[in-house]
Design a protein around this motif. Sequence first.
Motif, mmCIF file in Angstrom:
data_model
loop_
_atom_site.group_PDB
_atom_site.id
_atom_site.type_symbol
_atom_site.label_atom_id
_atom_site.label_comp_id
_atom_site.label_asym_id
_atom_site.label_seq_id
_atom_site.Cartn_x
_atom_site.Cartn_y
_atom_site.Cartn_z
ATOM 1 N N VAL A 192 37.191 24.341 40.159
ATOM 2 C CA VAL A 192 37.557 25.409 41.120
ATOM 3 C C VAL A 192 38.299 24.862 42.224
ATOM 4 C CG1 VAL A 192 36.263 26.807 43.047
ATOM 5 C CG2 VAL A 192 35.366 26.874 40.395
ATOM 6 N N TYR A 193 37.763 23.541 42.883
ATOM 7 C CA TYR A 193 38.266 23.042 43.759
ATOM 8 C C TYR A 193 39.646 22.463 43.751
ATOM 9 C CZ TYR A 193 34.106 23.336 46.679
ATOM 10 O OH TYR A 193 33.081 23.889 47.371
ATOM 11 N N SER A 194 39.869 22.056 42.531
ATOM 12 C CA SER A 194 40.984 21.428 42.062
ATOM 13 C C SER A 194 42.298 22.327 41.797
ATOM 14 C CB SER A 194 40.884 20.380 40.923
ATOM 15 O OG SER A 194 39.905 19.250 41.135
ATOM 16 N N TYR A 195 41.907 23.219 41.133
ATOM 17 C CA TYR A 195 42.989 24.323 40.477
ATOM 18 C C TYR A 195 43.166 25.684 41.106
ATOM 19 C CZ TYR A 195 43.283 20.429 37.195
ATOM 20 O OH TYR A 195 43.393 19.112 36.834
ATOM 21 N N LEU A 196 42.047 26.178 41.633
ATOM 22 C CA LEU A 196 42.104 27.609 41.993
ATOM 23 C C LEU A 196 42.177 27.983 43.358
ATOM 24 C CD1 LEU A 196 39.308 28.663 39.496
ATOM 25 C CD2 LEU A 196 41.263 28.651 39.195
ATOM 26 N N GLN A 197 43.384 27.846 43.850
ATOM 27 C CA GLN A 197 43.848 28.049 45.237
ATOM 28 C C GLN A 197 43.712 29.469 45.775
ATOM 29 O OE1 GLN A 197 44.351 25.204 46.841
ATOM 30 N NE2 GLN A 197 44.089 24.267 44.788
ATOM 31 N N ILE A 198 43.111 29.864 46.568
ATOM 32 C CA ILE A 198 42.745 31.304 47.137
ATOM 33 C C ILE A 198 43.530 31.067 48.668
ATOM 34 C CG2 ILE A 198 41.368 33.124 48.019
ATOM 35 C CD1 ILE A 198 39.688 32.206 45.610
ATOM 36 N N THR A 199 44.451 32.213 48.993
ATOM 37 C CA THR A 199 45.013 32.337 50.238
ATOM 38 C C THR A 199 44.195 33.019 51.004
ATOM 39 O OG1 THR A 199 46.319 34.090 49.587
ATOM 40 C CG2 THR A 199 47.424 32.196 49.191
ATOM 41 N N GLU A 200 44.349 33.261 52.326
ATOM 42 C CA GLU A 200 43.689 34.021 53.245
ATOM 43 C C GLU A 200 43.682 35.520 52.751
ATOM 44 O OE1 GLU A 200 41.416 33.635 55.684
ATOM 45 O OE2 GLU A 200 41.356 31.530 55.100
ATOM 46 N N SER A 201 44.946 35.921 52.393
ATOM 47 C CA SER A 201 45.014 37.242 51.781
ATOM 48 C C SER A 201 44.309 37.622 50.438
ATOM 49 C CB SER A 201 46.664 37.506 51.685
ATOM 50 O OG SER A 201 46.911 38.722 50.980
ATOM 51 N N ASP A 202 44.400 36.523 49.577
ATOM 52 C CA ASP A 202 43.621 36.587 48.314
ATOM 53 C C ASP A 202 42.062 36.892 48.683
ATOM 54 O OD1 ASP A 202 45.702 36.396 46.860
ATOM 55 O OD2 ASP A 202 45.464 34.227 46.600
ATOM 56 N N LYS A 203 41.617 36.000 49.511
ATOM 57 C CA LYS A 203 40.109 36.017 49.922
ATOM 58 C C LYS A 203 39.803 37.527 50.547
ATOM 59 C CE LYS A 203 38.773 34.045 53.778
ATOM 60 N NZ LYS A 203 38.579 33.161 54.899
ATOM 61 N N ASP B 140 41.303 40.249 49.831
ATOM 62 C CA ASP B 140 41.459 41.207 48.543
ATOM 63 C C ASP B 140 40.235 41.291 47.633
ATOM 64 O OD1 ASP B 140 43.820 41.988 49.675
ATOM 65 O OD2 ASP B 140 45.134 40.935 48.327
ATOM 66 N N HIS B 141 39.814 40.095 47.548
ATOM 67 C CA HIS B 141 38.802 39.628 46.469
ATOM 68 C C HIS B 141 37.241 40.098 46.872
ATOM 69 C CE1 HIS B 141 41.181 37.722 43.784
ATOM 70 N NE2 HIS B 141 41.306 36.689 44.316
ATOM 71 N N ILE B 142 37.172 39.780 48.296
ATOM 72 C CA ILE B 142 35.940 40.640 48.882
ATOM 73 C C ILE B 142 35.957 41.998 49.008
ATOM 74 C CG2 ILE B 142 34.598 40.647 51.238
ATOM 75 C CD1 ILE B 142 34.213 38.127 49.734
ATOM 76 N N MET B 143 37.358 42.786 49.327
ATOM 77 C CA MET B 143 37.174 43.941 49.147
ATOM 78 C C MET B 143 37.092 44.594 47.651
ATOM 79 S SD MET B 143 37.786 45.077 52.179
ATOM 80 C CE MET B 143 38.223 46.703 52.144
ATOM 81 N N GLU B 144 37.410 43.858 46.501
ATOM 82 C CA GLU B 144 37.094 44.359 45.245
ATOM 83 C C GLU B 144 35.727 44.225 45.209
ATOM 84 O OE1 GLU B 144 39.569 41.588 42.900
ATOM 85 O OE2 GLU B 144 41.292 42.513 43.610
ATOM 86 N N LEU B 145 35.057 43.200 45.664
ATOM 87 C CA LEU B 145 33.548 43.124 45.427
ATOM 88 C C LEU B 145 32.732 44.328 46.224
ATOM 89 C CD1 LEU B 145 32.899 39.166 45.804
ATOM 90 C CD2 LEU B 145 32.602 40.901 43.863
ATOM 91 N N ASN B 146 33.395 44.649 47.307
ATOM 92 C CA ASN B 146 32.834 45.798 48.179
ATOM 93 C C ASN B 146 32.861 46.994 47.196
ATOM 94 O OD1 ASN B 146 31.628 46.482 50.443
ATOM 95 N ND2 ASN B 146 33.508 46.813 51.644
ATOM 96 N N ALA B 147 34.045 47.326 46.515
ATOM 97 C CA ALA B 147 34.038 48.285 45.647
ATOM 98 C C ALA B 147 32.883 48.514 44.608
ATOM 99 C CB ALA B 147 35.534 48.565 45.007
#
Length: 159
Positions: free
Chosen positions: A137-148, A150-157
């Motif tokens: 997770v820490y080495s390869y899965l980069q998440i931008t502020e925009s991604d973060k 979007d992912h939280i909004m997906e969880l919200n749904a």
Amino acid sequence: MAEIVPGSTGGPHEERQDDDTTFFPVGEGFIAARTSYVDLLKGELLFGPDDPLFFRQKRIRGERGFTADGLSREFYERANPLNFAVQNAFENAQLPRFTPHSFRHMLAEFDSELELSPKQFKAWPMYLGHEHVMTTVYSYLQITESDKRDHIMELNALI
């Protein structure tokens, strides 16, 4: 022919942790290409179970220095020559430069796009040779502020 074992460099000096040679589920095209390559090594080139999957080039000394002279059954002693060979193969095919480590990065990103169960999510990094999921997770899965966001909004749904 030495089989691909997760986390292995395929060298004869390595002790196998297990005999698990299951491949990542990356598609039938990869399996067909790998099968064709192994068939070539075993059938035409007569490689056996003690020979490397990734062979070295055999070199001889000629009048003008060293030249290639077929394939060697010796294992690579270090990763650098194999890295160089992979990079050159991609360049010679007029593809973007790719290293063996790029495959690991690609597989980690591919994993992040799948909808995996918690156990599948844990198994995937283990096949990358990581003892802990968080290493992947820490080495390869980069998440931008925009991604973060979007992912939280997906969880919200989902709630």
